[in-house]
Design an enzyme around this catalytic site. Structure first.
Site, PDB file in Angstrom:
ATOM      1  N   HIS A 154      68.593  47.736 -50.572  1.00  0.00           N
ATOM      2  CA  HIS A 154      69.848  48.051 -51.270  1.00  0.00           C
ATOM      3  C   HIS A 154      69.552  48.413 -52.733  1.00  0.00           C
ATOM      4  O   HIS A 154      70.044  49.422 -53.244  1.00  0.00           O
ATOM      5  CB  HIS A 154      70.803  46.852 -51.180  1.00  0.00           C
ATOM      6  CG  HIS A 154      72.085  47.021 -51.933  1.00  0.00           C
ATOM      7  ND1 HIS A 154      73.302  47.154 -51.309  1.00  0.00           N
ATOM      8  CD2 HIS A 154      72.341  47.060 -53.276  1.00  0.00           C
ATOM      9  CE1 HIS A 154      74.246  47.301 -52.237  1.00  0.00           C
ATOM     10  NE2 HIS A 154      73.691  47.231 -53.436  1.00  0.00           N
ATOM     11  N   GLU A 155      68.716  47.582 -53.391  1.00  0.00           N
ATOM     12  CA  GLU A 155      68.412  47.843 -54.817  1.00  0.00           C
ATOM     13  C   GLU A 155      67.591  49.112 -54.971  1.00  0.00           C
ATOM     14  O   GLU A 155      67.800  49.890 -55.903  1.00  0.00           O
ATOM     15  CB  GLU A 155      67.689  46.652 -55.447  1.00  0.00           C
ATOM     16  CG  GLU A 155      68.491  45.358 -55.479  1.00  0.00           C
ATOM     17  CD  GLU A 155      69.917  45.502 -55.955  1.00  0.00           C
ATOM     18  OE1 GLU A 155      70.181  46.340 -56.836  1.00  0.00           O
ATOM     19  OE2 GLU A 155      70.790  44.792 -55.428  1.00  0.00           O
ATOM     20  N   HIS A 187      69.680  52.185 -55.004  1.00  0.00           N
ATOM     21  CA  HIS A 187      70.362  52.452 -56.278  1.00  0.00           C
ATOM     22  C   HIS A 187      69.513  53.373 -57.166  1.00  0.00           C
ATOM     23  O   HIS A 187      70.055  54.146 -57.956  1.00  0.00           O
ATOM     24  CB  HIS A 187      70.598  51.146 -57.053  1.00  0.00           C
ATOM     25  CG  HIS A 187      71.876  50.444 -56.704  1.00  0.00           C
ATOM     26  ND1 HIS A 187      73.108  51.018 -56.880  1.00  0.00           N
ATOM     27  CD2 HIS A 187      72.105  49.198 -56.208  1.00  0.00           C
ATOM     28  CE1 HIS A 187      74.051  50.154 -56.506  1.00  0.00           C
ATOM     29  NE2 HIS A 187      73.468  49.050 -56.086  1.00  0.00           N
ATOM     30  N   CYS A 211      78.097  44.773 -53.189  1.00  0.00           N
ATOM     31  CA  CYS A 211      77.400  45.365 -54.332  1.00  0.00           C
ATOM     32  C   CYS A 211      78.177  44.999 -55.584  1.00  0.00           C
ATOM     33  O   CYS A 211      79.418  45.036 -55.573  1.00  0.00           O
ATOM     34  CB  CYS A 211      77.356  46.883 -54.156  1.00  0.00           C
ATOM     35  SG  CYS A 211      76.579  47.748 -55.525  1.00  0.00           S
ATOM     36  N   LEU A 212      77.480  44.651 -56.662  1.00  0.00           N
ATOM     37  CA  LEU A 212      78.171  44.256 -57.893  1.00  0.00           C
ATOM     38  C   LEU A 212      78.974  45.415 -58.496  1.00  0.00           C
ATOM     39  O   LEU A 212      79.860  45.186 -59.315  1.00  0.00           O
ATOM     40  CB  LEU A 212      77.170  43.710 -58.924  1.00  0.00           C
ATOM     41  CG  LEU A 212      76.538  42.359 -58.573  1.00  0.00           C
ATOM     42  CD1 LEU A 212      75.531  41.952 -59.630  1.00  0.00           C
ATOM     43  CD2 LEU A 212      77.599  41.279 -58.396  1.00  0.00           C
ATOM     44  N   GLN A 231      72.929  50.492 -62.525  1.00  0.00           N
ATOM     45  CA  GLN A 231      74.216  49.779 -62.509  1.00  0.00           C
ATOM     46  C   GLN A 231      74.620  49.310 -63.900  1.00  0.00           C
ATOM     47  O   GLN A 231      75.778  48.905 -64.096  1.00  0.00           O
ATOM     48  CB  GLN A 231      74.160  48.571 -61.571  1.00  0.00           C
ATOM     49  CG  GLN A 231      74.070  48.954 -60.096  1.00  0.00           C
ATOM     50  CD  GLN A 231      74.028  47.724 -59.223  1.00  0.00           C
ATOM     51  OE1 GLN A 231      72.967  47.133 -59.029  1.00  0.00           O
ATOM     52  NE2 GLN A 231      75.173  47.324 -58.707  1.00  0.00           N
ATOM     53  N   GLY A 271      70.973  40.735 -56.488  1.00  0.00           N
ATOM     54  CA  GLY A 271      70.161  41.857 -56.954  1.00  0.00           C
ATOM     55  C   GLY A 271      70.957  42.704 -57.924  1.00  0.00           C
ATOM     56  O   GLY A 271      72.192  42.685 -57.920  1.00  0.00           O
TER      57      GLY A 271
HETATM   58 NI    NI Z   1      74.361  47.286 -55.380  1.00  0.00          NI
END
Ligand code: NI
Length: 172
Positions: free
Chosen positions: A138-139, A142, A96-97, A59, A54
Site C-alpha cells: 500500500h505504501e 503511494h 488509508c490516512l 501524503q 503506514g
Molecule cells: Ni495510504
C-alpha cells in the site's frame, strides 16, 4: 484526537483525497543527510498521531520515494523501496490516512520480500506476510501515485469519491 486537517504529529499535515499531489509519482532519494533522518522521524510521528500503520511522503506533500510502516511492534523505514519477490494472494480490508473513515477490500500478494534503504543509505531486505505485506505494498503504491481505490471497480470507486467529497467539502 482530531481527524480534520490540523497539523499534529511531526508538524506535518496529511493530504486528503482528492488532493492531486496524491496521484503524482515520487522521485528517488539521492541525499542521505540529517534533514532526511528528521523527515523520517516526522513521518513516524504523524503516522502515530493518526493511529496509522503506514505513511508515505507524498501524503504530506513531499514527492520523494520515502515511506514508513509500523505494525506488530516492528518499525520499517522504506527509502527507494522495491519488490524483490512476492507469493500468493490475500483479500482483506484496507484503509488509508488520506481517506479518513473509508475502507475497502483489496486483493494483494500474501507475502513479499522488499529491499529498501535506511536513512544512512544502507540497503536492507524485509519479508512481510499478511497484513505487513499489505502495508508495504500500500505504501509503495503511494510512491507511484497509485491509491487503494484504484484497485476497485469504477462503481465502488465512484461511491468512495462521493463519500470523500462529503468528508472534505471538496469538488471533483
Ligand atoms: Ni495510504
Amino acid at each position: 484526537m482530531s481527524d480534520n486537517n490540523e497539523v499534529i504529529g511531526g508538524g506535518l499535515e496529511i493530504l486528503k483525497y482528492p488532493n492531486p499531489v496524491l496521484k503524482k509519482k515520487s522521485e528517488d532519494v539521492t541525499v542521505f543527510d540529517e534533514e532526511l533522518a528528521k523527515f523520517v522521524q516526522d513521518l513516524f510521528a504523524a503516522m502515530r498521531a493518526h493511529d496509522g500503520v503506514g505513511l508515505a511522503a507524498p501524503q504530506v506533500g513531499v514527492l520523494k520515494r520515502i515511506a514508513v510502516v509500523e505494525y506488530d511492534g516492528k518499525s520499517y523505514v522504506l527509502i527507494n523501496p522495491r519488490i524483490v519477490d512476492q507469493k500468493g494472494l490475500q483479500d482483506g480490508e484496507e484503509g488509508c490516512l488520506s481517506f479518513p473513515g473509508i475502507y475497502a477490500h483489496v486483493t494483494r500478494p500474501q507475502w513479499v520480500k522488499i529491499a529498501a534503504q535506511d536513512v544512512t543509505g544502507e540497503t536492507h531486505e524485509y519479508e512481510g506476510e499478511g497484513y505487513t505485506a499489505r502495508a508495504f505494498l500500500h505504501e509503495m503504491d503511494h510512491l507511484t501515485g497509485k491509491l487503494f481505490v484504484d484497485y476497485l471497480s469504477s462503481l465502488k470507486r465512484n461511491a468512495i469519491k462521493k463519500k470523500a467529497a462529503k468528508n472534505t467539502g471538496g469538488h471533483f
